[in-house]
Enzyme design. Structure first.
Site, PDB file in Angstrom:
ATOM      1  NE  ARG A 248      -3.753  -2.220   2.564  1.00 33.42           N
ATOM      2  CZ  ARG A 248      -3.445  -3.316   3.177  1.00 33.42           C
ATOM      3  NH1 ARG A 248      -2.457  -3.744   3.751  1.00 33.42           N
ATOM      4  NH2 ARG A 248      -4.432  -4.292   3.059  1.00 33.42           N
ATOM      5  CE  LYS A 275      -8.288  -1.162   4.802  1.00 35.14           C
ATOM      6  NZ  LYS A 275      -8.529  -1.314   3.291  1.00 35.14           N
ATOM      7  CG  HIS A 337      -5.430   0.519  -3.440  1.00 32.66           C
ATOM      8  ND1 HIS A 337      -5.106   0.357  -2.204  1.00 32.66           N
ATOM      9  CD2 HIS A 337      -6.289  -0.487  -3.740  1.00 32.66           C
ATOM     10  CE1 HIS A 337      -5.526  -0.749  -1.533  1.00 32.66           C
ATOM     11  NE2 HIS A 337      -6.393  -1.470  -2.558  1.00 32.66           N
ATOM     12  NE  ARG A 340      -2.759  -3.319  -1.802  1.00 32.51           N
ATOM     13  CZ  ARG A 340      -2.503  -4.128  -0.942  1.00 32.51           C
ATOM     14  NH1 ARG A 340      -1.188  -4.338  -0.640  1.00 32.51           N
ATOM     15  NH2 ARG A 340      -3.219  -4.933  -0.197  1.00 32.51           N
ATOM     16  CG  HIS A 363      -5.939  -8.719   0.636  1.00 28.87           C
ATOM     17  ND1 HIS A 363      -6.115  -9.240  -0.804  1.00 28.87           N
ATOM     18  CD2 HIS A 363      -5.773  -7.458   0.643  1.00 28.87           C
ATOM     19  CE1 HIS A 363      -5.857  -7.878  -1.411  1.00 28.87           C
ATOM     20  NE2 HIS A 363      -5.967  -6.905  -0.612  1.00 28.87           N
ATOM     21  CE1 TYR A 373      -7.800 -26.518  12.676  1.00 25.78           C
ATOM     22  CE2 TYR A 373      -9.354 -25.035  12.267  1.00 25.78           C
ATOM     23  CZ  TYR A 373      -9.208 -26.301  13.001  1.00 25.78           C
ATOM     24  OH  TYR A 373      -9.849 -26.711  14.178  1.00 25.78           O
TER      25      TYR A 373
END
Length: 411
Positions: A248, A275, A337, A340, A363, A373
């Site tokens: 970012r 973030k 952005h 990305r 993310h 998991y």
């Protein structure tokens, strides 16, 4: 009766003494030289008491006599002057407390208190954006109102004013901030009801617009325009670094040399700057390392990697890189952005593990069970992927026989 000259000329003695006026008024002279007007009275009858009226010469003889008249009337009415003064002080304290509570419980005071409480949870840029949003859009309408007296129509008035400007996105950010402030007011006992919680569905629908990105087939032209563009070298390097790392722009702007390990070719971003508030590791390709080596020559290896063009002690401003894209002809055609999304598109098409791609983009896994998991960093695969990505970008701009010392934008 006492005269003004006698009061003025009275000198301290070894023992305190008094100069009597009449009807209970006298001037008390302490050994320190301090002079005070006092009133002697009996209340109840037969019980003598003394009431300090004030200090001389702040209170003149004439003024002291006027006070004595009022005190005599008070005593005649059966009111003890000492009790009356105590009651008045208590009333003053209560009034000041009420005024202070009103000042502390208005929306602006609570908003700033709430904002301070969030600073350890937000990145600096987020904290600044929220405060600016409140100051520009909420405080003009709600700032002086008590948080326990704010109603939904009051909140709506502020939101409609923003909508009338056509700033639907800002309206949504504003209601989020107002809701946070009023929720905090309820949590801290300053209010019992959050009117912003009832505002769901009140805003006009906003057409969803995805961030603009350069299409894969447009990348060769874009990279050539970027390299040849008349842009400050630090800004250009920051743009390249952002593209090469798929980070970012805010993470890049605040990046410091302390986060970089050139030997291991890793960039470790602390949680407070992310973030999602989780630490993040970025693998650095050979090309990215070459870019950093050049920045080291330009600015040294201490502090910010990409310092501000005009203010070296501050990071690049939020819009510096975006305006640089405008300058090379990509206004409304590209955003920082968007690179990305481009990285995700190209690496997915290239067959890389989608989970590794998502981890590279930092993310958060939306599925809670899957997230529990699925905590692998995928670092070995990401190292290969980021080097492939840099090689891919290099092949789009230069001949494929360039050496690994290549750095975007020739020095």
């Amino acid at each position: 009766m006492l005269t003004a000259i006698q009061a003025r000329n009275a000198k301290p003695k070894e023992k305190a003494y008094k100069l009597t006026d009449n009807k209970g008024l006298f001037l008390h002279i302490a050994t320190s030289g301090k002079k005070t007007w006092r009133y002697r009275y009996e209340l109840p009858p037969g019980k003598e008491s003394t009431f300090v009226i004030g200090e001389y010469p702040v209170l003149s003889l004439e003024a002291a006599r006027a006070e004595r008249v009022a005190l005599r009337e008070m005593v005649k009415a059966g009111v003890n002057p000492a009790d009356a003064r105590k009651q008045k002080r208590q009333e003053t304290i209560r009034a000041r407390k009420a005024e202070r509570q009103i000042a502390e419980n208005n929306f602006e005071a609570v908003a700033r208190e709430w904002h301070q409480q969030q600073l350890n949870r937000w990145a600096p840029a987020t904290a600044k954006a929220v405060l600016v949003c409140l100051e520009r859009n909420a405080l003009p309408f709600l700032g002086d109102k008590q948080v326990d007296q704010i109603t939904p129509p009051m909140v709506l008035e502020a939101l409609r004013a923003i909508e009338n400007r056509g700033a639907l996105g800002i309206a949504r950010k504003t209601i989020q901030a107002i809701n946070g402030v009023l929720r905090y007011a309820v949590q801290t006992g300053k209010a019992t009801y959050n009117p912003a919680a009832d505002m769901r569905g009140v805003l006009k629908a906003q057409k969803v617009q995805h961030r603009t990105m350069v299409l894969p087939e447009e990348m060769p032209g874009f990279l050539k325009a970027l390299t040849a563009g008349d842009i400050h070298l630090t800004t250009k390097s920051a743009i390249w670094f952002t593209i090469l790392t798929a980070a970012r722009s805010g993470e890049v702007r605040y990046a410091t040399w302390a986060e970089i390990d050139l030997e291991k070719r890793l960039w470790s971003i602390p949680a407070e700057r992310m973030k999602m508030k989780s630490p993040h590791i970025v693998s650095l390709s050979k090309q990215t390392v070459a870019l950093l080596e050049r920045m080291k020559i330009l600015h040294g290896d201490k502090g910010l990697i990409f310092p501000g063009v005009h203010y070296p002690n501050k990071p690049l401003s939020e819009n510096t890189m975006l305006y640089a894209l405008y300058r090379i002809g990509y206004h409304s055609k590209a955003t920082m952005h968007g690179f990305r999304a481009l990285f995700s598109t190209i690496t997915n098409e290239a067959g890389f593990n989608p989970d590794a791609i998502e981890r590279q983009l930092a993310h958060r896994e939306k599925n809670a069970v899957r997230a529990a998991y699925h905590r692998s960093e995928y670092l070995p695969e990401r190292i290969k992927m980021m080097q492939w990505w840099a090689d891919h970008l290099q092949s789009l701009e230069y001949d494929t026989d360039m050496t690994t010392k290549w750095a975007p934008g020739k020095p």
